[in-house]
Design an enzyme around this catalytic site. Structure first.
Site, PDB file in Angstrom:
ATOM      1  N   LYS A  75       0.846  -1.201   0.000  1.00 52.50           N
ATOM      2  CA  LYS A  75       0.000   0.000   0.000  1.00 52.50           C
ATOM      3  C   LYS A  75       0.879   1.248   0.000  1.00 52.50           C
ATOM      4  O   LYS A  75       1.938   1.274   0.657  1.00 52.50           O
ATOM      5  CB  LYS A  75      -0.899  -0.036   1.243  1.00 52.50           C
ATOM      6  CG  LYS A  75      -1.979   1.035   1.269  1.00 52.50           C
ATOM      7  CD  LYS A  75      -2.892   0.831   2.493  1.00 52.50           C
ATOM      8  CE  LYS A  75      -3.974   1.893   2.580  1.00 52.50           C
ATOM      9  NZ  LYS A  75      -4.861   1.701   3.758  1.00 52.50           N
ATOM     10  N   SER A 106      -9.758   1.684   2.900  1.00 55.65           N
ATOM     11  CA  SER A 106      -8.905   2.449   2.032  1.00 55.65           C
ATOM     12  C   SER A 106      -7.866   1.636   1.272  1.00 55.65           C
ATOM     13  O   SER A 106      -7.292   2.136   0.315  1.00 55.65           O
ATOM     14  CB  SER A 106      -8.177   3.519   2.855  1.00 55.65           C
ATOM     15  OG  SER A 106      -7.310   2.923   3.795  1.00 55.65           O
ATOM     16  N   SER A 117      -9.873  -0.748   7.078  1.00 54.31           N
ATOM     17  CA  SER A 117      -9.330  -0.521   5.731  1.00 54.31           C
ATOM     18  C   SER A 117      -8.668  -1.727   5.089  1.00 54.31           C
ATOM     19  O   SER A 117      -8.324  -1.686   3.917  1.00 54.31           O
ATOM     20  CB  SER A 117      -8.330   0.635   5.758  1.00 54.31           C
ATOM     21  OG  SER A 117      -9.011   1.852   5.903  1.00 54.31           O
TER      22      SER A 117
END
Lengths: 149, 538
Positions: free
Chosen positions: B117, B192, B216
């Protein structure tokens, strides 16, 4: 950033300290008297025993100035509506009986994991320097700090 | 409260088949091409498969790397999972091959293709947290989790898209691109960590790292039909993870199997002197939990006490999600678990408490982005103006909003009413979880109130968006570990949309979650959750 350090002081300090800090904050010098008054009002209402019925709605322009974020007029309008909606929703927390409940600042965890506070040399210094938008020899370069007045 | 924020939708559970010998609960005649149990065997760990095939000489790390890069080239124009793809993938793969050919030892993640990420720092590789303010930023160091992956031979294939600084539940709040859900390109992948979840679902990488502040990792895992593992707070070092809400943030793992997520977690776990909140607790060898199906007894989970959280199946949850969760509970019962309902009275308070705490902490954490030391700078004739403009032009709408809400909640005189009160609610939530986990080994719930929804559907309605986090935020407030794994499909998209089951464990007991999750996954017939629009890598 100075603003944030100040905010931490603001949130943890008694009202009298707040007044001093706000009035000495450089960026607010042009309107310090207005802010000064506002903080006094807030402090009177909520300094210790919070009364949810008199919590003031957010003033987005002032918050943006405190958080050091420039907003366009349309952003203030759009963002303001959403923020007020969410803050209203936060209001349900005021109905919860939390008297005698200790606040939990984070998950339970073991203590004593702090390392020795000793300086160490970071090897990849050039890479850090490469990320700096503007520097002069060993100094970070920024525009003048003091206000004109 | 949920009912006012998220109108329930009527979705029907698509038929799916259950594990051998289990009594069927619903109508199970399969019509879905992706879940035809007769043609789908239980999912296999890609990490173990890679290890075996490299060491046996069946394939090379270079061949594997090439096939993934080719897959990314093929699918990325549609999916947009990656913000950056590494230029060094083939070089690193060749180094592994050379070591193997010389008879040298390689690490347990050798040749494993891993997405990271974009809010997790990677040395020399862009790390922007999907924000304009960090566009082109290349950190001078690796996050501890990334460092460990590299030391074990893992290959970081690229940086995955996300909601800016982790603030969002759809990945639409990225400053650069919107990621599509591989199950239906018109839908969001969740967020997210949407890029990390979608990349694993689409087989663009084998496993990936995400971060989980309020769900997330788990919510996008549910939306994309992959496994998402959120460890106990402190299990994984946060050093190099760009801070959003420090008391809640954890680095988590995605995989297409429970075993892969567990092995990646094992690789990145442990105390780190650069993060004083990381724990010195021993990290167990999770791998022993991932037994093959042949060795399972008839009731492999006999005696495991499971609490189904009552409040998570009430009004506001899609009927298809509710059915899938109840079916999952029945499946656990069939495996030998003792399933009972439990109540968490403070459950609904978690959502506003979470948003107060997360916004407040973000307003403090994101003050570091001032345009002076790194990141994009907007030049001005006075320092405060430089701050104002760099931040004003560098942050997106959702980030600005949360910083301002946090600034408000922490303002003089408002602290007690919001931040302190939210922390008191956190105490109540922790107590409720503790009481429930005193009588149960794990708790279960849906991972989200619905399956993946359409891109743009909730973009302009913050409360509707926040309501989708109701299932996950409490776990962060309590700092507990949780795993989400696919448990069924609901109608939607070309051939159904996946639904995830959340299992929550006691602090530092990821082992039980992985054991139960692995057996659940391996025995759920038709559990090959492969997106219909995307063929497997050859």
């Amino acid at each position: 950033m100075a603003t944030r350090a100040l905010l931490a002081v603001l949130s943890a300090s008694p009202p009298r300290m707040i007044r001093i800090k706000v009035s000495t904050f450089p960026s607010s010098s042009s309107s310090s008297s207005i802010k000064f008054q506002r903080h006094i009002t807030i402090a009177r209402c909520f300094s210790s025993d919070t009364n949810p019925s008199v919590l003031q709605p957010p003033d987005v322009s002032r918050l943006a100035e405190t958080a050091r974020i420039s907003l366009t007029p349309s952003e203030i309008e759009e963002c303001g509506a959403k923020i007020r909606q969410v803050i209203d929703w936060f209001g349900q927390l005021q109905q919860v009986d939390v008297s005698s409940v200790e606040p939990a600042i984070r998950a339970e965890m073991e203590g004593g994991n702090l390392r020795e506070d000793a300086p160490e040399t970071f090897e990849n210094r050039e890479s850090i320097r490469a990320s700096i938008p503007s520097f002069d020899e060993v100094y970070l370069k920024v525009p003048k700090v003091l206000n004109k007045e | 409260m949920l009912s006012t924020l998220q109108p329930p939708r009527s979705l029907t559970l698509l038929p799916f088949r259950r594990f051998h010998g289990s009594k069927t609960i619903a109508s199970l005649a399969s019509s879905s091409p992706t879940l035809d149990a007769s043609s789908v065997s239980p999912p296999q760990s890609q990490i173990l498969t890679t290890r075996r095939s490299l060491l046996s000489g069946e394939t090379t790390a270079s061949e594997i790397a090439k096939s993934y890069l080719s897959r990314i080239r093929l699918t990325e124009p549609q999916l947009k999972c990656f913000l950056h793809v590494s230029e060094n993938v083939l070089k690193e793969a060749q180094e592994i091959d050379q070591r193997i050919s010389r008879g040298e030892e390689v690490g347990p993640l050798a040749g494993v293709v891993i997405g990271v990420k974009d809010n997790i720092c990677t040395e020399g590789m862009p790390s922007t947290a999907a924000s304009r303010i960090l566009e082109h930023y290349r950190p001078p160091f690796d996050a501890t989790a990334v460092k460990k992956i590299k030391e074990m031979g893992g290959i970081v294939v690229g940086k995955t898209n996300m909601d800016e600084f982790g603030m969002g539940s759809t990945t639409e709040a990225s400053a650069f691109q919107v990621t599509a859900n591989p199950w239906d390109l018109t839908r969001v992948p969740g967020g997210s960590s949407g890029g990390s979840a979608a990349a694993v679902a689409a087989n663009q990488c084998m496993v990936s790292l995400g971060s989980d502040t309020g769900g997330s990792v788990r919510q996008p895992a549910s939306f994309c039909g992959v496994v998402g593992l959120k460890p106990t707070y402190g299990r994984v070092s946060r050093f190099g993870l760009m801070a959003y809400a420090s008391s809640l943030d954890v680095i988590g793992c995605f995989g297409s199997t429970v075993a892969d997520a567990g092995m990646l977690l094992h690789a990145v776990s442990g105390y780190d002197r650069f993060d004083s909140t990381s724990s010195k607790q021993d990290v167990p060898e999770f791998e022993s939990q991932f037994l093959s199906m042949d060795s399972f007894e008839s009731k492999p989970l006999k005696g495991v006490r499971v609490g189904l959280i009552r409040e998570t199946l009430e009004e506001g949850v899609d009927s298809g999600v509710r059915s899938a969760t109840q079916e999952a509970a029945s499946h656990l019962e069939a495996l030998g678990c003792l399933v009972t309902e439990v109540s968490l009275p403070s459950f609904s308070l978690g959502l506003p408490a979470y948003y107060v705490i997360a916004s407040s902490e973000s307003s403090s954490n994101l003050s570091r982005y001032d345009g002076v030391r790194y990141g994009n700078q907007v030049m001005a004739d006075e320092l405060n103006k430089l701050y104002d403009c760099s931040r004003g032009q560098g942050f997106g709408g959702e980030v600005k909003m949360r910083i301002l809400m946090g600034t408000y909640a922490l303002s003089a005189g408002y602290y007690d009413a919001y931040y302190k009160r939210a922390q008191q609610v956190r105490t109540l939530i922790r107590k409720d979880f503790k009481a429930a986990l005193d009588h149960n080994d794990i708790l279960i719930s849906p991972a989200a109130p619905s399956a993946a929804y359409k891109i743009g559907e909730k973009k302009d309605d913050p409360l509707a968006m926040y309501a989708g986090d109701i299932m996950t935020v409490n776990v962060n407030l309590a700092g507990l570990p949780a795993i989400v794994l696919p448990c069924g499909l609901v109608e939607g998209g070309p051939s159904g949309l996946p639904v995830g089951l959340q299992m929550i464990g006691a602090a530092f007991d990821e082992e039980t979650l992985l054991k139960v999750g692995h057996i659940f996954e391996q025995t759920l017939n038709g559990s090959g959750f492969v997106p219909p629009t995307l063929p497997n890598v050859a």
